[in-house]
Motif scaffolding. Structure first.
Motif, mmCIF file in Angstrom:
data_model
loop_
_atom_site.group_PDB
_atom_site.id
_atom_site.type_symbol
_atom_site.label_atom_id
_atom_site.label_comp_id
_atom_site.label_asym_id
_atom_site.label_seq_id
_atom_site.Cartn_x
_atom_site.Cartn_y
_atom_site.Cartn_z
ATOM 1 N N ARG A 133 0.818 -1.213 0.000
ATOM 2 C CA ARG A 133 0.000 0.000 0.000
ATOM 3 C C ARG A 133 0.850 1.259 0.000
ATOM 4 O O ARG A 133 0.525 2.237 -0.671
ATOM 5 C CB ARG A 133 -0.944 -0.022 1.203
ATOM 6 N N ALA A 134 1.954 1.251 0.773
ATOM 7 C CA ALA A 134 2.820 2.430 0.804
ATOM 8 C C ALA A 134 3.418 2.701 -0.577
ATOM 9 O O ALA A 134 3.438 3.855 -1.044
ATOM 10 C CB ALA A 134 3.936 2.238 1.832
ATOM 11 N N LEU A 135 3.887 1.655 -1.250
ATOM 12 C CA LEU A 135 4.457 1.826 -2.586
ATOM 13 C C LEU A 135 3.377 2.147 -3.611
ATOM 14 O O LEU A 135 3.638 2.819 -4.612
ATOM 15 C CB LEU A 135 5.236 0.578 -2.988
ATOM 16 N N ALA A 136 2.137 1.707 -3.357
ATOM 17 C CA ALA A 136 1.031 2.094 -4.228
ATOM 18 C C ALA A 136 0.743 3.586 -4.089
ATOM 19 O O ALA A 136 0.518 4.290 -5.084
ATOM 20 C CB ALA A 136 -0.216 1.275 -3.895
ATOM 21 N N ILE A 137 0.750 4.085 -2.837
ATOM 22 C CA ILE A 137 0.531 5.521 -2.629
ATOM 23 C C ILE A 137 1.641 6.322 -3.295
ATOM 24 O O ILE A 137 1.392 7.339 -3.950
ATOM 25 C CB ILE A 137 0.443 5.841 -1.127
ATOM 26 N N LEU A 261 -5.880 10.466 -14.546
ATOM 27 C CA LEU A 261 -5.964 10.771 -13.116
ATOM 28 C C LEU A 261 -6.903 9.810 -12.398
ATOM 29 O O LEU A 261 -6.510 9.137 -11.437
ATOM 30 C CB LEU A 261 -6.437 12.208 -12.919
ATOM 31 N N ILE A 262 -8.150 9.714 -12.854
ATOM 32 C CA ILE A 262 -9.141 8.886 -12.157
ATOM 33 C C ILE A 262 -8.812 7.406 -12.297
ATOM 34 O O ILE A 262 -8.756 6.652 -11.308
ATOM 35 C CB ILE A 262 -10.558 9.176 -12.690
ATOM 36 N N GLY A 263 -8.591 6.967 -13.527
ATOM 37 C CA GLY A 263 -8.267 5.560 -13.741
ATOM 38 C C GLY A 263 -6.978 5.163 -13.055
ATOM 39 O O GLY A 263 -6.886 4.093 -12.436
ATOM 40 N N GLY A 264 -5.968 6.028 -13.152
ATOM 41 C CA GLY A 264 -4.674 5.716 -12.551
ATOM 42 C C GLY A 264 -4.737 5.598 -11.045
ATOM 43 O O GLY A 264 -4.222 4.640 -10.454
ATOM 44 N N LEU A 265 -5.359 6.574 -10.383
ATOM 45 C CA LEU A 265 -5.453 6.535 -8.921
ATOM 46 C C LEU A 265 -6.217 5.301 -8.456
ATOM 47 O O LEU A 265 -5.797 4.605 -7.520
ATOM 48 C CB LEU A 265 -6.140 7.802 -8.400
ATOM 49 N N ALA A 266 -7.353 5.026 -9.106
ATOM 50 C CA ALA A 266 -8.155 3.867 -8.708
ATOM 51 C C ALA A 266 -7.383 2.569 -8.905
ATOM 52 O O ALA A 266 -7.384 1.682 -8.032
ATOM 53 C CB ALA A 266 -9.458 3.840 -9.513
ATOM 54 N N GLY A 267 -6.703 2.445 -10.046
ATOM 55 C CA GLY A 267 -5.990 1.217 -10.343
ATOM 56 C C GLY A 267 -4.789 0.988 -9.445
ATOM 57 O O GLY A 267 -4.564 -0.134 -8.969
ATOM 58 N N VAL A 268 -4.015 2.031 -9.196
ATOM 59 C CA VAL A 268 -2.824 1.883 -8.355
ATOM 60 C C VAL A 268 -3.217 1.495 -6.935
ATOM 61 O O VAL A 268 -2.621 0.599 -6.322
ATOM 62 C CB VAL A 268 -1.991 3.179 -8.374
ATOM 63 N N ALA A 326 -2.442 -1.420 -12.090
ATOM 64 C CA ALA A 326 -2.611 -2.124 -10.817
ATOM 65 C C ALA A 326 -1.358 -2.893 -10.399
ATOM 66 O O ALA A 326 -1.234 -3.285 -9.231
ATOM 67 C CB ALA A 326 -3.804 -3.076 -10.913
ATOM 68 N N TRP A 327 -0.428 -3.132 -11.318
ATOM 69 C CA TRP A 327 0.774 -3.903 -10.992
ATOM 70 C C TRP A 327 1.761 -3.136 -10.119
ATOM 71 O O TRP A 327 2.599 -3.757 -9.440
ATOM 72 C CB TRP A 327 1.496 -4.346 -12.269
ATOM 73 N N LEU A 328 1.666 -1.817 -10.085
ATOM 74 C CA LEU A 328 2.728 -1.018 -9.481
ATOM 75 C C LEU A 328 2.960 -1.333 -8.001
ATOM 76 O O LEU A 328 4.090 -1.603 -7.589
ATOM 77 C CB LEU A 328 2.428 0.473 -9.670
ATOM 78 N N GLY A 329 1.906 -1.283 -7.186
ATOM 79 C CA GLY A 329 2.077 -1.557 -5.761
ATOM 80 C C GLY A 329 2.555 -2.971 -5.482
ATOM 81 O O GLY A 329 3.617 -3.173 -4.868
ATOM 82 N N PRO A 330 1.817 -3.995 -5.915
ATOM 83 C CA PRO A 330 2.244 -5.367 -5.611
ATOM 84 C C PRO A 330 3.527 -5.789 -6.322
ATOM 85 O O PRO A 330 4.358 -6.495 -5.742
ATOM 86 C CB PRO A 330 1.057 -6.217 -6.073
ATOM 87 N N GLY A 331 3.712 -5.365 -7.557
ATOM 88 C CA GLY A 331 4.913 -5.758 -8.288
ATOM 89 C C GLY A 331 6.169 -5.190 -7.666
ATOM 90 O O GLY A 331 7.168 -5.908 -7.471
#
Length: 415
Positions: A133-137, A261-268, A326-331
């Motif tokens: 979650r921290a890396l997703a933020i 903005l909207i899609g990116g924030l929701a997905g990340v 969506a891959w950014l935080g978990p990956g």
């Protein structure tokens, strides 16, 4: 490290990352006026937007990260921010393709020292069960920075010119560098890990560790395949909206900036939350979540690119934009967890080398090259078909991530 200190680290580094992507992606909304003013082809635009940036960004990232595993990560990040902001401003003074190409190379030089040290610093500021979650933020900087670059770049270019857009956003970033230097505390390396050590590892040691971690390479090349289309779409979608839907500069900046903005924030955020949930009992969950998202994104992007109305295009591009990020935080969290704490910056830089050299260096150019190649057949729609064919890279990304999921439990670093 206290919770408030970790939040401060995350907040300031997020602000720096916003400027990282603002400066990196502003060129996408300015591509059409730059092309017209300097007389460039789509292939040249792709080289300027991708390879020019990626050459030094990827090449210098590893030695800078090696230094960051030994010296102050905060100092390295703040100096890097000042460099990439200064070169962004210089882009506004370019008079031809090669001057702009060299200035974009300078942006890459600066940004080479921004991301990998930030990954390591954030990982050392939060416990393992919160890192996704921290890396997703932190990764919110990608959609926010991209959207701001599109919004402000389009507005400034339409009211003044494209040169002013580069100069203004570059100078704004310079004022942020002192805040990073004096506002971010340097977290102890491995402070939240069971086996804590301050001894830095050599590049050869990192290489030996990673050679025994196939999941690292599967995640790296899987992320690279997704980034071919992620960076390619981020650069070329504004041009697609101009050519296939006839949107002017301001309209396409509002249209695509809102999607980003909207899609990116929701997905990340979705990816980071789901990754921490799925990976709590099985580390492979950190890879399965992005893989399923890649597979879902393919048909939605394909339909969205052929949608007849702008409203349908907006809705159909919004969802896969979220899924694709969506891959950014978990990956990234998984990459941090397959190596010991003292290797995190260097391992992150090697991951970024693979991801960005292929994603930025190849992806942006590839879609432009394909568009030029198919122009005789498809005319103004050649860019649309270039993007459709490129979606095959998401299938490759999903396959590599699913393969990595089966290896992560074995490769996970547990101290």
């Amino acid at each position: 490290m206290a919770a408030t200190s970790g939040r401060r680290v995350l907040a300031i580094l997020l602000l720096a990352y916003i400027f990282n992507f603002l400066d990196r992606q502003i060129v996408s909304i300015l591509a059409e006026p730059i092309k017209k003013d300097l007389g460039l082809t789509d292939g040249q635009l792709g080289l300027m937007g991708g390879l020019a940036f990626a050459l030094f960004y990827t090449g210098l990232g590893i030695p800078i990260a090696w230094l960051a595993d030994r010296k102050s990560r905060v100092t390295i990040i703040s100096v890097s921010l000042a460099l990439w902001s200064g070169f962004t401003a210089l882009c506004g003074f370019a008079g031809n393709f090669w001057q702009l190409f060299l200035a974009r190379m300078g942006v890459g030089v600066g940004e080479a020292g921004g991301v990998a040290p930030s990954y390591a610093l954030i990982s050392d500021s939060f416990p393992p069960n919160q890192r996704g979650r921290a890396l997703a933020i932190f990764s919110f900087g990608i959609p926010i920075g991209s959207a701001l670059g599109i919004f402000f770049g389009g507005w400034i270019a339409s009211n003044i010119d494209w040169r002013a857009a580069f100069i203004i956003v570059g100078l704004a970033g310079l004022f942020l560098a002192p805040l990073v230097k004096f506002g971010v505390p340097e977290a102890p390396r491995g402070g939240f890990d069971e086996a804590r050590t301050e001894e830095a590892a050599s590049l050869a040691q990192v290489g030996r560790i990673l050679s025994k971690k196939p999941s690292f390479w599967l995640l790296s090349f899987g992320s690279a395949c997704s980034s071919v289309i992620g960076y390619g779409f981020a650069f070329w979608l504004p041009s697609f909206l101009a050519r296939s839907h006839g949107l002017d500069l301001v309209d396409r900046s509002l249209f695509y900036g809102t999607i980003a903005l909207i899609g990116g924030l929701a997905g990340v955020w979705m990816g980071g939350w789901l990754g921490d949930k799925a990976g709590a009992t099985d580390p492979g969950g950190y890879a399965r979540v992005p893989a399923y998202c890649f597979l879902l994104a393919i048909p939605l992007y394909a339909v969205g690119l052929f949608a007849p109305s702008l409203l349908v295009t907006f809705l159909l591009l919004l969802v896969p934009t979220a899924l694709a990020l969506a891959w950014l935080g978990p990956g990234i969290a998984a990459i941090q967890q397959v190596v010991p704490p003292q290797m995190r910056a260097t391992a992150s830089a090697i991951f970024l080398f693979v991801n960005n050299l292929i994603g930025i260096g190849f992806g942006t150019w590839f879609l432009g090259f394909m568009s030029d190649s198919m122009a005789a057949t498809y005319g103004e729609d050649s860019l649309r078909y270039s993007m459709i064919y490129g979606l095959a890279f998401y299938l490759a990304a999903a396959t590599l991530y699913l393969t990595a999921a089966r290896r992560l439990n074995r490769d996970w670093y547990r101290g």
